[in-house]
Every structure is written in C-alpha cells, then in structure tokens.
Design a protein around this motif. Structure first.
Motif, short mmCIF file in Angstrom:
data_model
loop_
_atom_site.label_atom_id
_atom_site.label_comp_id
_atom_site.label_asym_id
_atom_site.label_seq_id
_atom_site.Cartn_x
_atom_site.Cartn_y
_atom_site.Cartn_z
N ASP A 259 28.56 68.94 45.69
CA ASP A 259 27.90 70.24 45.71
C ASP A 259 27.07 70.38 44.44
O ASP A 259 27.57 70.16 43.33
N GLU A 260 25.81 70.73 44.57
CA GLU A 260 24.90 70.77 43.42
C GLU A 260 25.33 71.77 42.36
O GLU A 260 25.15 71.54 41.17
N ASN A 261 25.91 72.88 42.78
CA ASN A 261 26.27 73.93 41.81
C ASN A 261 27.60 73.66 41.12
O ASN A 261 27.68 73.63 39.90
N SER A 262 28.64 73.44 41.88
CA SER A 262 29.98 73.29 41.30
C SER A 262 30.32 71.87 40.91
O SER A 262 31.28 71.63 40.17
N LYS A 263 29.54 70.89 41.42
CA LYS A 263 29.83 69.46 41.23
C LYS A 263 31.16 69.06 41.86
O LYS A 263 31.74 68.04 41.49
N LYS A 295 35.89 70.91 47.79
CA LYS A 295 35.38 72.19 48.24
C LYS A 295 35.09 72.07 49.74
O LYS A 295 34.32 71.20 50.15
N ASP A 303 26.00 74.33 54.84
CA ASP A 303 26.41 74.19 53.45
C ASP A 303 27.15 75.44 52.97
O ASP A 303 27.26 75.69 51.78
N TYR A 307 35.20 79.76 49.48
CA TYR A 307 35.82 80.01 48.17
C TYR A 307 37.33 79.98 48.31
O TYR A 307 37.90 80.50 49.26
#
Length: 430
Positions: A259-263, A295, A303, A307
């Motif tokens: 995931d680009e944001n959370s890695k 995740k 995508d 949470y």
C-alpha cells in the motif's frame, strides 16, 4: 481429512518472530501432529532478535525491569517445543534484505533461503519506549535496555510523553503510579486523547490522568525547543511497517503488493498477498502475510482497505489462518480440494461485524496496575476489574508462549469467542 502427500519435504519461510509468526509455527506443528499422511515440514523463522517480547507489557517493564523476566521469551526455546517427527523448526537470527517470489536474501549472512511458501509477519518498528534507544537483539541486552530507561526516569524531575494513543496514555499511567515525584505532560496532536476509541474511553482516561496531576495538552505539536524543557522525553507517536524487504524485491508483482500510504502488505481475507494485475488484485498462491504489517482489502477489484486496530490477538489469528491455508494449498495441488479459512469469519464466527469483513474489537488500556479501561466495541468498562482482566490475559498469553501446548492457549481462544458472542448477543457492534 487427508493433507499433503508430497515426494519431498516442504520448505516454509516465516519472516518475523512476534505474535503472527510464532502463532503460524504453532499451527504448522499442530497440523502435522494431527495428520499422519503429512510429509515433513521444514520451517525457517527469520528474526534478528533472539527473543520474543510480549509487547503489551513493555511499558510495565520500563518502570519495573524485573517484569521482563516473564515477558521476554527465547525464540529458539519456543520453537524447540514445536519440533516433532513431522516438523522441524529453525530460528535463523538474521533479517531479510530482499524478498523474491521463491527466495529471500538475508542481510547479515548474505545468503539466500529458498522456499515453497512464505508468511510475512514482520510487524511494525516502534520508537522509544517500546524498542529503546538502541535496537537490542539479545535477551540480556533488552533487559539492560529496560534498566537503563528506568535509571533515567529515576533521576528526572519532569517527563514529556509525545503521542496520546494507547502507548502514550499507558506510558503516562505507568509513570504516574511508579514515579509520583515526576511532573508529567502528555501531548496529543489531535483534539482529544485515544481518538480512535469510543468517546467515553477518551473522557475516562483524561479524567483519571488530570486527577493524578498529569498535564494533558491537545492540538499540540511538539518541537525540539519544547522537548528541551523536560528531563526525559518518551516518543509514543506510532511506528512504521517493516516492509523494506518487500519494496526492494526484484519482482514487480511483489513490490505492487505494498500500500503506497501505509507501506503495509495488502492481503485478502485468506491472508494471501495480493499483487496488481490488469486493474485488479490477484492473490499469490504461496505468499501470505499476518499481523500488523498486513492490510486487508474489501475485494480484489478495489483498493478500499479496511481499518483495524493493531492487536496481538488479531496477529495470532492471522498467523494460524495463513499456516492452515498454506497446507490446504499444497493439499489441493495433490488431491484437488482445499478448504481455506478466512479472517475474521473463521476466527469469530458469523458476527454482524464479521459480515462486513471487520473483526470485533476489544482493547484494555492500562493506567498503572490498578486501573484500566476495557473497550468491547462501543461498550466501555473502567476500574480495577478491567485492570484485573488485563493481568489475567497477560498471564494466559505469556504462559502460552512459555509452553505452547499448555491449557492457557485454549482458554485464551475460548475467551475471545465468548467475548465475540457477547458482542453479538448484546448488539453492541459499532
């Protein structure tokens, strides 16, 4: 049911020796003990530390270092109890530099490990106080780390806790109880503490802290100038996913699973790693991910990531499901049928929350040893009984890692199911 029938031993790699990784190893050992047709499993667990740390007790270990004698457990000792005639477990004390589709390169030894299946359970990296100023890899070093931190606190007159999530609030609570002479300030960047929990939990925690003379500052960003005003500073602002070895892969498919944001590594409900393929996400058949570094996505064409709070019990369920599904995958290759488990349905049953692919949430926030706030979905219970509940859970869980085949593991799992059933019965799911 019959399981794997193969011509050779099955090589399995588990990356990470915390809750998810060790739970997966225990599940592999349990499976082979129950199925005589299973060929031998050779499981290599790669973890740079020589010990497993029961993270929920780390803050207590800072203020009472002797507590770490219970909550730090040798990984090799744990794995040795899982060995049997059908399963061989080895602790490789190293870290993974690069993960490829059928091999992993190690950092220290500069060697490659090939595998038939892999479980990524590398977790998160945390700042002080959970990991200390220097990342220790030996059990003795970690104990010394706790003693050093306590000595710093004892010589201090003021303390600043940065971050007001669970870690920050619990750190402030431990300091209040064990070091009443300290002038303690808790800073939150949000407009309230414990902002991801029910509002009542936030209110109760703040009321307790202020009653015990902790200065709570919300909507506050801490800079270097502010930090210098305090004798000791605790950074409790969260962590980062341990996924650099995925990002450095030579396989474009594996790199696309991040995931680009959370890695974090994106997985489906079967805990299979998903890679991008023609505007959809497709699961690897032999790569799985468990715990905080994973995740989950709602479906392969989206995508839209789900949470979930980072909880040790979720990581353990992830690890068990991943291990089960790996065996089922190889079973299907030889016998044509597979019965995959899914999270959270296979762990918590048909709860209303599980129908929407979200596990029921329980948490217990300690404010010293005599007061805690228990949250079960939107239900909040505070006081000594909640603190007692956490002490019992710690005793059961740590005992399970001391002896993986003790009755404590079954009792802990049963307590989770009872709690989940109570959520359904009372209709308190969020």
């Amino acid at each position: 049911s019959r399981w794997i029938i193969m011509e050779r031993d099955l090589e399995i790699l588990v990356i990470g020796g915390s809750f998810g990784g060790l739970a997966a190893c225990r599940e592999f050992s349990r499976i082979v003990k129950c199925n005589v047709t299973l060929r031998k499993l050779k499981v290599k667990l790669v973890e740079p530390q020589e010990f497993f740390e029961w993270i929920p007790a780390s803050l207590r270990c800072i203020v009472t270092p002797e507590h770490s004698q219970r909550t730090l457990i040798s990984i090799s000792g744990y794995l040795s109890q899982l060995n049997n005639s059908k399963a061989e477990f080895t602790h490789v004390q190293d870290s993974v530099a690069t993960l490829n589709e059928h091999s992993a390169s190690l950092t220290k030894s500069n060697t490659d490990i090939s595998f038939d299946a892999c479980i990524i359970a590398s977790g998160f990296s945390y700042q002080l106080p959970l990991r200390g100023e220097i990342s220790q890899i030996s059990l003795k070093g970690r104990c010394d780390d706790f003693r050093t931190m306590k000595e710093k606190i004892e010589s201090a007159k003021s303390a600043l806790v940065v971050g007001a999530g669970v870690t920050g609030v619990e750190m402030a609570g431990e300091l209040v109880h064990f070091f009443p002479h300290l002038d303690i300030t808790l800073c939150a960047s949000q407009n309230e503490i414990l902002c991801t929990f029910p509002q009542r939990a936030s209110q109760l925690a703040r009321r307790w802290l202020e009653k015990n003379h902790v200065s709570v500052c919300v909507n506050t960003r801490v800079d270097e100038e502010m930090s210098l005003k305090f004798d000791v500073v605790f950074q409790c602002t969260g962590g980062a996913a341990n996924s650099k070895f995925v990002a450095s892969s030579s396989s474009e498919k594996i790199r696309s699973s991040l995931d680009e944001n959370s890695k974090c590594v994106i997985v489906n409900e079967n805990m299979q790693v998903l890679f991008e393929s023609e505007k959809m996400r497709t699961p690897f058949e032999h790569l799985y991910c468990a715990g905080d570094v994973s995740k989950r996505t709602r479906n392969s064409a989206s995508d839209n990531l789900l949470y979930s709070q980072r909880q040790s019990y979720n990581a353990e369920y992830h690890g068990r499901i991943a291990a089960h599904n790996i065996v089922q995958y190889f079973n299907a290759k030889t016998q044509g049928t597979a019965h995959f488990k899914a999270f959270p349905k296979s762990s918590f049953g048909t709860l209303p929350s599980c129908a929407s692919s979200r596990a029921p949430e329980f948490a217990c926030i300690s404010l010293g040893p005599r007061y805690a706030i228990l949250t079960v979905e939107k239900l909040v219970i505070a006081g000594f009984l909640s603190a007692l509940c956490k002490a019992i859970v710690e005793n059961l869980s740590v005992g399970m890692y001391t002896n993986p085949w003790s009755w404590r593991a079954d009792l802990l799992h049963a307590s989770h199911l009872i709690m989940a059933f109570a959520i359904q019965l009372l209709g308190i799911a969020r």
